[in-house]
Design an enzyme around this catalytic site. Structure first.
Site, PDB file in Angstrom:
ATOM      1  NE  ARG A  93      -3.221   2.474   2.930  1.00 59.31           N
ATOM      2  CZ  ARG A  93      -4.146   2.600   3.873  1.00 59.31           C
ATOM      3  NH1 ARG A  93      -4.467   1.564   4.630  1.00 59.31           N
ATOM      4  NH2 ARG A  93      -4.747   3.754   4.067  1.00 59.31           N
ATOM      5  CG  ASN A 147     -11.040  -1.320  -0.001  1.00 63.78           C
ATOM      6  OD1 ASN A 147     -12.154  -1.232  -0.483  1.00 63.78           O
ATOM      7  ND2 ASN A 147     -10.700  -0.805   1.173  1.00 63.78           N
ATOM      8  CB  CYS A 169     -17.867   0.000   1.703  1.00 57.66           C
ATOM      9  SG  CYS A 169     -16.981   1.500   2.115  1.00 57.66           S
ATOM     10  CG  HIS A 199     -14.364   3.762  -1.440  1.00 59.93           C
ATOM     11  ND1 HIS A 199     -13.047   3.466  -1.180  1.00 59.93           N
ATOM     12  CD2 HIS A 199     -15.065   3.214  -0.414  1.00 59.93           C
ATOM     13  CE1 HIS A 199     -12.965   2.772  -0.055  1.00 59.93           C
ATOM     14  NE2 HIS A 199     -14.183   2.599   0.429  1.00 59.93           N
ATOM     15  CE1 TYR A 253     -11.502   6.419   0.265  1.00 64.03           C
ATOM     16  CE2 TYR A 253     -13.591   5.993   1.364  1.00 64.03           C
ATOM     17  CZ  TYR A 253     -12.220   5.805   1.275  1.00 64.03           C
ATOM     18  OH  TYR A 253     -11.569   5.014   2.187  1.00 64.03           O
TER      19      TYR A 253
HETATM   20  P1  NAD Z   1      -3.717  -6.127   6.503  1.00 65.99           P
HETATM   21  O1  NAD Z   1      -2.544  -5.507   5.891  1.00 65.99           O
HETATM   22  O2  NAD Z   1      -3.743  -6.331   7.969  1.00 65.99           O
HETATM   23  O3  NAD Z   1      -3.982  -7.514   5.778  1.00 65.99           O
HETATM   24  C1  NAD Z   1      -4.857  -8.461   6.310  1.00 65.99           C
HETATM   25  C2  NAD Z   1      -4.253  -9.829   6.206  1.00 65.99           C
HETATM   26  O4  NAD Z   1      -4.307 -10.311   4.857  1.00 65.99           O
HETATM   27  C3  NAD Z   1      -2.772  -9.876   6.583  1.00 65.99           C
HETATM   28  O5  NAD Z   1      -2.614 -10.593   7.787  1.00 65.99           O
HETATM   29  C4  NAD Z   1      -2.116 -10.544   5.388  1.00 65.99           C
HETATM   30  O6  NAD Z   1      -1.087 -11.420   5.727  1.00 65.99           O
HETATM   31  C5  NAD Z   1      -3.284 -11.244   4.737  1.00 65.99           C
HETATM   32  N1  NAD Z   1      -3.069 -11.680   3.362  1.00 65.99           N
HETATM   33  C6  NAD Z   1      -2.341 -11.111   2.390  1.00 65.99           C
HETATM   34  N2  NAD Z   1      -2.403 -11.839   1.263  1.00 65.99           N
HETATM   35  C7  NAD Z   1      -3.212 -12.889   1.521  1.00 65.99           C
HETATM   36  C8  NAD Z   1      -3.678 -13.994   0.768  1.00 65.99           C
HETATM   37  N3  NAD Z   1      -3.288 -14.168  -0.503  1.00 65.99           N
HETATM   38  N4  NAD Z   1      -4.491 -14.883   1.362  1.00 65.99           N
HETATM   39  C9  NAD Z   1      -4.859 -14.735   2.637  1.00 65.99           C
HETATM   40  N5  NAD Z   1      -4.460 -13.710   3.399  1.00 65.99           N
HETATM   41  C10 NAD Z   1      -3.640 -12.807   2.855  1.00 65.99           C
HETATM   42  O7  NAD Z   1      -4.975  -5.315   6.012  1.00 65.99           O
HETATM   43  P2  NAD Z   1      -6.105  -4.480   6.738  1.00 65.99           P
HETATM   44  O8  NAD Z   1      -5.632  -3.107   6.890  1.00 65.99           O
HETATM   45  O9  NAD Z   1      -6.632  -5.196   7.890  1.00 65.99           O
HETATM   46  O10 NAD Z   1      -7.171  -4.492   5.580  1.00 65.99           O
HETATM   47  C11 NAD Z   1      -7.610  -5.711   5.028  1.00 65.99           C
HETATM   48  C12 NAD Z   1      -8.369  -5.481   3.765  1.00 65.99           C
HETATM   49  O11 NAD Z   1      -9.616  -4.889   4.033  1.00 65.99           O
HETATM   50  C13 NAD Z   1      -7.669  -4.553   2.782  1.00 65.99           C
HETATM   51  O12 NAD Z   1      -7.873  -5.003   1.460  1.00 65.99           O
HETATM   52  C14 NAD Z   1      -8.360  -3.249   3.018  1.00 65.99           C
HETATM   53  O13 NAD Z   1      -8.300  -2.386   1.914  1.00 65.99           O
HETATM   54  C15 NAD Z   1      -9.750  -3.720   3.280  1.00 65.99           C
HETATM   55  N6  NAD Z   1     -10.614  -2.770   3.982  1.00 65.99           N
HETATM   56  C16 NAD Z   1     -11.820  -2.584   3.439  1.00 65.99           C
HETATM   57  C17 NAD Z   1     -12.703  -1.694   3.979  1.00 65.99           C
HETATM   58  C18 NAD Z   1     -14.014  -1.492   3.305  1.00 65.99           C
HETATM   59  O14 NAD Z   1     -14.687  -0.537   3.594  1.00 65.99           O
HETATM   60  N7  NAD Z   1     -14.419  -2.358   2.384  1.00 65.99           N
HETATM   61  C19 NAD Z   1     -12.340  -1.009   5.163  1.00 65.99           C
HETATM   62  C20 NAD Z   1     -11.084  -1.244   5.717  1.00 65.99           C
HETATM   63  C21 NAD Z   1     -10.220  -2.143   5.119  1.00 65.99           C
HETATM   64  C1  G6P Z   2     -12.576   3.220   5.158  1.00 67.59           C
HETATM   65  C2  G6P Z   2     -12.918   2.625   3.870  1.00 67.59           C
HETATM   66  C3  G6P Z   2     -12.083   1.501   3.518  1.00 67.59           C
HETATM   67  C4  G6P Z   2     -10.656   1.911   3.591  1.00 67.59           C
HETATM   68  C5  G6P Z   2     -10.331   2.276   4.990  1.00 67.59           C
HETATM   69  C6  G6P Z   2      -8.927   2.784   5.110  1.00 67.59           C
HETATM   70  O1  G6P Z   2     -12.803   4.505   4.903  1.00 67.59           O
HETATM   71  O2  G6P Z   2     -14.263   2.356   3.737  1.00 67.59           O
HETATM   72  O3  G6P Z   2     -12.461   0.949   2.314  1.00 67.59           O
HETATM   73  O4  G6P Z   2      -9.842   0.890   3.182  1.00 67.59           O
HETATM   74  O5  G6P Z   2     -11.222   3.119   5.573  1.00 67.59           O
HETATM   75  O6  G6P Z   2      -8.586   2.876   6.442  1.00 67.59           O
HETATM   76  P1  G6P Z   2      -7.090   2.934   6.932  1.00 67.59           P
HETATM   77  O7  G6P Z   2      -7.187   3.135   8.376  1.00 67.59           O
HETATM   78  O8  G6P Z   2      -6.479   1.628   6.517  1.00 67.59           O
HETATM   79  O9  G6P Z   2      -6.464   4.081   6.181  1.00 67.59           O
HETATM   80 MN    MN Z   3     -14.648   1.130   1.944  1.00 69.43          MN
END
Ligand code: NAD
Ligand code: G6P
Ligand code: MN
Length: 435
Positions: A93, A147, A169, A199, A253
């Protein structure tokens, strides 16, 4: 009992998910939870996995949390597979953010060049998960949080040919939590109607008598009230005249587009300040703090600090979606699902993020109706940009990716853009087998 499998289980958000399931246990009787991760996330998985088990042990329910680095061990018989993984972890990232900023363009996790590259890394992985699901748990629902949630979910339907998928989301949850108070109402007195893309959605709000209160909320926005903007988005105000004309509330966003100049300047300022850095660099610190807390064998509930992450409250979407499918509750939830005419300005078979009733057959999107020219133009451009990115993610075709870069509104098309693309292709080579 219900079997849940969470891919990317080592995420710092996992306690949030556990809290959501514990709260809903009466309507969603879980038997077992499997948290899956990969070798690179092994340590995180162990720490947060133990924390997750402590949360259940402190609850009145008898649920076992299994940890594995082999998702094929976890998937058999799953009822719900939730995905929250990050290919390349936060280091990837940070590259998505820093490389575009180094050329003076926006570096953000789901927008611009970085968002497109996150999709390129993630789509091959989600498609391989779908292949495993076809074999090992063909009746399961895939609840995607990874994401860029809209593009990842759309790829599952379009290229994975898997329709039992819902994309989520937390942004709509935040808006519905905080906005009603700003006009002296509670959520159950209001009807929300969202439409657009992940977003990139707008919403309208109506009171219990059917009177539209969208403008009241817009006016409240300018009285300094808390509107549920996620913690990761710098709060530059929208132009009030624009919102009043639009008569819709944009998602947080939209600032990256409607106030592009100021958002880019703010991002660049943080990028250039060695004491601040990009959002990815900032959340690396938060993540470290969180894992230090999770190591405490006495901690058995979600800590306050998790609210510093932008995805706070996401379990309200994820767990409620699962409970609504399981119990055919028909709850109103904003999800990414197949359009089917809800947003008539977009193709019927594309993915949209829209207010839906969620039941045992999945999402029933609520018709939003046509958009006015300004929003129609934006949403069609963004959707077609997404379709180019997804195609490039599957084919690995350089020209298709260049098309996506050139149509993306965050990219100033030209030599610099092509250089950013080339540099990101090299930086992420390990995670881009298709290129
Ligand atoms: P993170 O960096 O903690 O990753 C989560 C886990 O995924 C890690 O432990 C990593 O080892 C694992 N991982 C990586 N590749 C993998 C694979 N091929 N198979 C299985 N596991 C794997 O991430 P985070 O900050 O907790 O965020 C996780 C995801 O959720 C991200 O894609 C982030 O963008 C998303 N997210 C989405 C929203 C939303 O609104 N939809 C909000 C927040 C985060
Ligand atoms: C939320 C969104 C996610 C995004 C996250 C980022 O706003 O809905 O899709 O990935 O926040 O949060 P962070 O704390 O990782 O910057
Ligand atoms: Mn989101």
């Amino acid at each position: 009992g219900v079997k849940i499998v969470t891919i990317g289980g080592g995420s710092s958000y996992t306690p949030e998910l556990m809290e959501g399931f514990i709260k809903r246990y009466d309507e969603l009787p879980i038997r077992e939870i499997w948290l899956c991760d990969i070798e690179d996330g092994k340590e995180k998985l162990e720490i947060v996995g133990k924390m997750a088990q402590r949360m259940w042990d402190a609850s009145p329910y008898d649920v076992k949390v299994h940890l594995t680095l082999d998702r094929r061990e976890a998937l058999p018989g799953a009822d719900f597979v939730t995905t929250q993984f990050r290919v390349g972890l936060l280091n990837a990232r940070i590259k998505d953010e820093r490389i575009p900023f180094s050329y003076g363009m926006l570096g953000q996790e789901t927008n611009g060049a970085g968002g497109m590259f996150k999709a390129l890394r993630t789509i091959p992985v989600i498609l391989s998960i779908v292949e495993d699901m076809k074999e090992l748990c063909p009746d399961a629902w895939l609840i995607n949080f990874t994401n860029p949630s809209g593009m990842v979910t759309e790829s599952v339907m379009k290229y994975g040919k898997w329709d039992k998928v819902i994309g989520l989301c937390n942004v709509p949850v935040g808006a519905m939590m905080d906005e009603p108070k700003t006009i002296g109402k509670t959520l159950d007195q209001l009807t929300y109607k969202f439409a657009g893309l992940n977003h990139f959605h707008w919403h309208k709000v109506f009171d219990e008598n059917g009177h539209e209160v969208t403008k009241d909320i817009i006016n409240a926005m300018y009285e300094g009230k808390d509107m549920g903007i996620p913690a990761n988005i710098h709060d530059i105000p929208f132009f009030k005249e624009q919102l009043l004309r639009m008569n819709m509330i944009p998602c947080g966003y939209h600032r990256y587009y409607y106030r592009e100049e100021e958002m880019l300047a703010h991002g660049l300022k943080e990028y250039n300040d060695p004491n601040v850095g990009t959002r990815g660099q900032q959340v690396q610190k938060t993540e470290h703090e969180l894992f230090e807390l999770y190591k405490d064998p006495n901690l058995d509930h979600k800590p306050e600090q998790l609210a510093k992450r932008g995805g706070a409250h996401y379990s309200d979407a994820a767990c409620e979606t699962i409970a609504s499918i399981y119990g055919n509750k028909l709850s109103h939830i904003v999800v990414t699902t197949k359009n089917n005419g809800a947003v008539p300005d977009l193709p019927v078979d594309c993915a949209v993020e829209v207010s839906s009733y969620i039941g045992s057959t999945g999402a029933r999107p609520i018709a939003f109706g046509p958009l006015e020219p300004a929003e129609r133009g934006w949403v069609q451009c963004m959707k077609n940009m997404e379709l180019c990115v997804e195609e490039a993610a599957v084919t690995g075709d350089y020209g298709t990716l260049l098309q996506a870069f050139i149509i993306n509104p965050q990219i100033v098309a030209g030599t610099k853009a092509k250089r950013i693309m080339d540099e990101l292709l090299i930086a992420h080579k390990k995670y881009l087998p298709q290129f």
